[in-house]
Design a protein around this motif. Structure first.
Motif, PDB file in Angstrom:
ATOM      1  N   ARG A 125      46.571  73.606  54.507  1.00 37.47           N
ATOM      2  CA  ARG A 125      45.406  72.945  55.108  1.00 37.47           C
ATOM      3  C   ARG A 125      44.676  72.166  54.035  1.00 37.47           C
ATOM      4  O   ARG A 125      44.256  72.716  53.017  1.00 37.47           O
ATOM      5  N   LEU A 126      44.518  70.880  54.277  1.00 39.24           N
ATOM      6  CA  LEU A 126      43.867  69.993  53.325  1.00 39.24           C
ATOM      7  C   LEU A 126      42.347  70.171  53.351  1.00 39.24           C
ATOM      8  O   LEU A 126      41.790  70.656  54.341  1.00 39.24           O
ATOM      9  N   SER A 128      40.316  68.005  53.996  1.00 34.03           N
ATOM     10  CA  SER A 128      39.839  67.228  55.138  1.00 34.03           C
ATOM     11  C   SER A 128      39.825  68.038  56.428  1.00 34.03           C
ATOM     12  O   SER A 128      39.199  67.650  57.411  1.00 34.03           O
ATOM     13  N   GLY A 129      40.557  69.161  56.428  1.00 32.31           N
ATOM     14  CA  GLY A 129      40.663  69.986  57.621  1.00 32.31           C
ATOM     15  C   GLY A 129      41.982  69.826  58.337  1.00 32.31           C
ATOM     16  O   GLY A 129      42.348  70.656  59.175  1.00 32.31           O
ATOM     17  N   ASP A 130      42.734  68.767  58.015  1.00 32.32           N
ATOM     18  CA  ASP A 130      44.048  68.577  58.614  1.00 32.32           C
ATOM     19  C   ASP A 130      45.092  69.448  57.913  1.00 32.32           C
ATOM     20  O   ASP A 130      44.810  70.080  56.890  1.00 32.32           O
ATOM     21  N   ARG A 169      48.527  62.781  62.346  1.00 31.84           N
ATOM     22  CA  ARG A 169      47.511  62.029  61.604  1.00 31.84           C
ATOM     23  C   ARG A 169      48.149  60.947  60.720  1.00 31.84           C
ATOM     24  O   ARG A 169      47.676  59.812  60.682  1.00 31.84           O
ATOM     25  N   THR A 179      51.227  64.751  58.016  1.00 28.00           N
ATOM     26  CA  THR A 179      49.871  65.269  58.167  1.00 28.00           C
ATOM     27  C   THR A 179      49.552  65.391  59.652  1.00 28.00           C
ATOM     28  O   THR A 179      49.720  64.443  60.418  1.00 28.00           O
TER      29      THR A 179
END
Length: 352
Positions: A125-126, A128-130, A169, A179
Motif C-alpha cells: 500500500r502506497l 497515497s492510499g493506493d 489507477r 497500481t
C-alpha cells in the motif's frame, strides 16, 4: 496463487507452499521475509532457490535465523533505475546443514506498507492510499512474472471500470508495476473467517450474486480467471465484492499460468498438461466459493489435499443438507450449469 505446472505432484506441493504467501495479512517485514524465505526454499519447482528479504540487512537476517551462518557481500544492483529493488547479496559461506539453503538473497526496498506476497508479485500500500503490485525480479521466473502482470494489466484495460472490479489507477509498462484501488476490508476469505457470526444472510446472498456477476463479466470478455476462490475476492468499504488477481488468467484462449487450490479444482482424471482452461473450471470453483460464503469453511477443510482430490474424483462432495444455496452449489460441482449468468439468475431468484 499456485503455478500451473506440467507435473501434478509438483503442483500439489506448490499449493501447500504458496497458499500461505497470500494469507500472511499485515505482519512485520521480518516475519514476512522469512515466511517467504522458507516457503520458497521448500518449493520443488524452483530452478534455483532465492531467498527474498524485505529491506533487511545482513545483521537482521542473522538475528532472525542465527543457525544459517551466512556471510553476505553486495554485488551488482538488480535494477538500478527501479527504486523497488535494492542490492543483490551473494552467499559466500554457509555453516547450515540444510543443502537447499538459498545461494542468493534479493533485498527489496519497500515502496509502502506490505499487504501480501505471491508467486508473481509483491503487493504494497502506497502512501497515497493506493495499492501497487511489483513483479519479483532476480530469479529464474523474472520474465514470467513480468509477462503475467502484463496480462493482468491488459485484462483491466480491456474490461474498463465495473462495479465488480478494483479500479486500475496506473499501469507502468516499463517498470511492470500495476497500481490499483485499495480495498479496506481485505479478502473475502479473511473477512469471513474474522466476522463469520456477524454476517447476515442477506449479505452472504449479495456476495454470491456479486461473485457470479464478476465471473459473468470475465467470461463474456473471453477471460478465464483460473484461480477463483475467496482469497481472490476483495471487499470495499461497503462490503461490495470485487474479483482480483488476473496475473495467471487465460485471455482469449491463452495458456493459464495458475490453477485453483485443491478444494476449488474441477476433478478431471483426463487432465493433460497444456490443455486450455475452461469456463467449467471457473464455475466449479465458484461452487466451492459459495460453499465457503455460506459455511465459513472450504470444502473438506480438515482433510489433506490428496484425500480431497480422491473424493472429488469419486464424485464425493461435502453434505449440502441445510446449507443455503445448496442446490446452486451442487449444480456447480456436478457440472450441470453452463454459465455464470445462469447462476446469477438462480441466486437473484433465491433472493426474491
Amino acid at each position: 496463487m499456485p503455478w500451473r505446472h506440467e507435473d501434478k505432484t509438483a503442483l500439489a506441493m506448490d499449493r501447500v507452499t504458496s497458499r500461505p504467501l497470500s494469507s500472511l495479512g499485515h505482519v512485520t517485514p521480518c516475519d514476512m521475509s522469512w515466511s517467504l524465505v522458507w516457503s520458497l526454499l521448500d518449493r520443488p519447482v524452483c530452478s534455483r532457490c532465492i531467498a527474498l528479504t524485505y529491506g533487511m540487512s545482513k545483521v537482521d537476517m542473522e538475528s532472525v535465523v542465527p543457525e544459517v551462518g551466512v556471510t553476505w557481500t553486495p554485488t551488482t544492483s538488480i535494477a538500478p533505475d527501479d527504486p523497488a529493488f535494492g542490492t543483490r547479496w551473494t552467499n559466500l559461506e554457509t555453516t547450515t546443514d540444510q543443502p537447499q539453503l538459498a545461494r542468493q538473497a534479493i533485498v527489496i526496498q519497500p515502496k509502502g506498507q506490505f499487504i501480501a506476497g505471491g508467486t508473481t508479485s509483491l503487493v504494497e500500500r502506497l502512501p497515497s492510499g493506493d495499492v501497487i503490485k511489483t513483479p519479483w525480479a532476480g530469479d529464474a521466473r523474472e520474465d514470467d512474472c513480468r509477462r503475467e502482470i502484463a496480462i493482468e494489466a491488459r485484462i483491466y484495460q480491456q474490461l474498463g471500470e465495473h462495479p465488480r472490479l478494483v479500479k486500475l489507477r496506473h499501469w507502468d509498462a516499463e517498470a511492470y508495476t500495476l497500481t490499483l484501488e485499495y480495498m479496506p476490508n481485505g479478502t473475502l476469505e479473511q473477512y469471513t473467517k474474522t466476522h463469520f457470526g456477524e454476517i447476515s444472510m442477506a449479505q452472504r446472498l449479495r456476495w454470491v450474486s456479486q461473485a457470479a456477476e464478476a465471473l459473468h463479466l470475465l467470461h463474456s470478455a473471453g477471460i478465464i480467471h483460473c484461480d477463483v476462490g475467496p482469497h481472490n475476492l476483495l471487499l470495499d468499504a461497503d462490503l461490495s465484492l470485487k474479483i482480483t488477481d488476473f496475473s495467471g488468467s487465460s485471455l482469449h484462449g491463452s495458456r493459464a499460468m495458475v490453477c485453483p487450490g485443491q478444494r476449488y479444482t474441477l476433478p478431471d482424471p483426463d487432465w493433460k498438461p497444456g490443455r486450455p482452461p475452461t469456463v467449467e473450471e471457473d464455475l466449479f470453483a465458484l461452487g466451492s466459493t459459495i460453499y465457503f460464503i455460506m459455511t465459513g469453511k472450504a470444502p473438506f477443510e480438515d482433510l489433506p489435499d490428496d484425500v480431497v482430490e480422491k473424493k472429488y474424483l469419486d464424485g464425493v462432495f461435502p453434505d449440502l443438507k441445510g446449507v443455503p444455496c445448496g442446490e446452486i452449489i451442487a449444480l456447480c460441482w456436478q457440472r450441470k450449469v453452463l454459465s455464470a449468468l445462469a447462476i446469477l439468475k438462480l441466486v437473484d431468484k433465491t433472493c426474491q
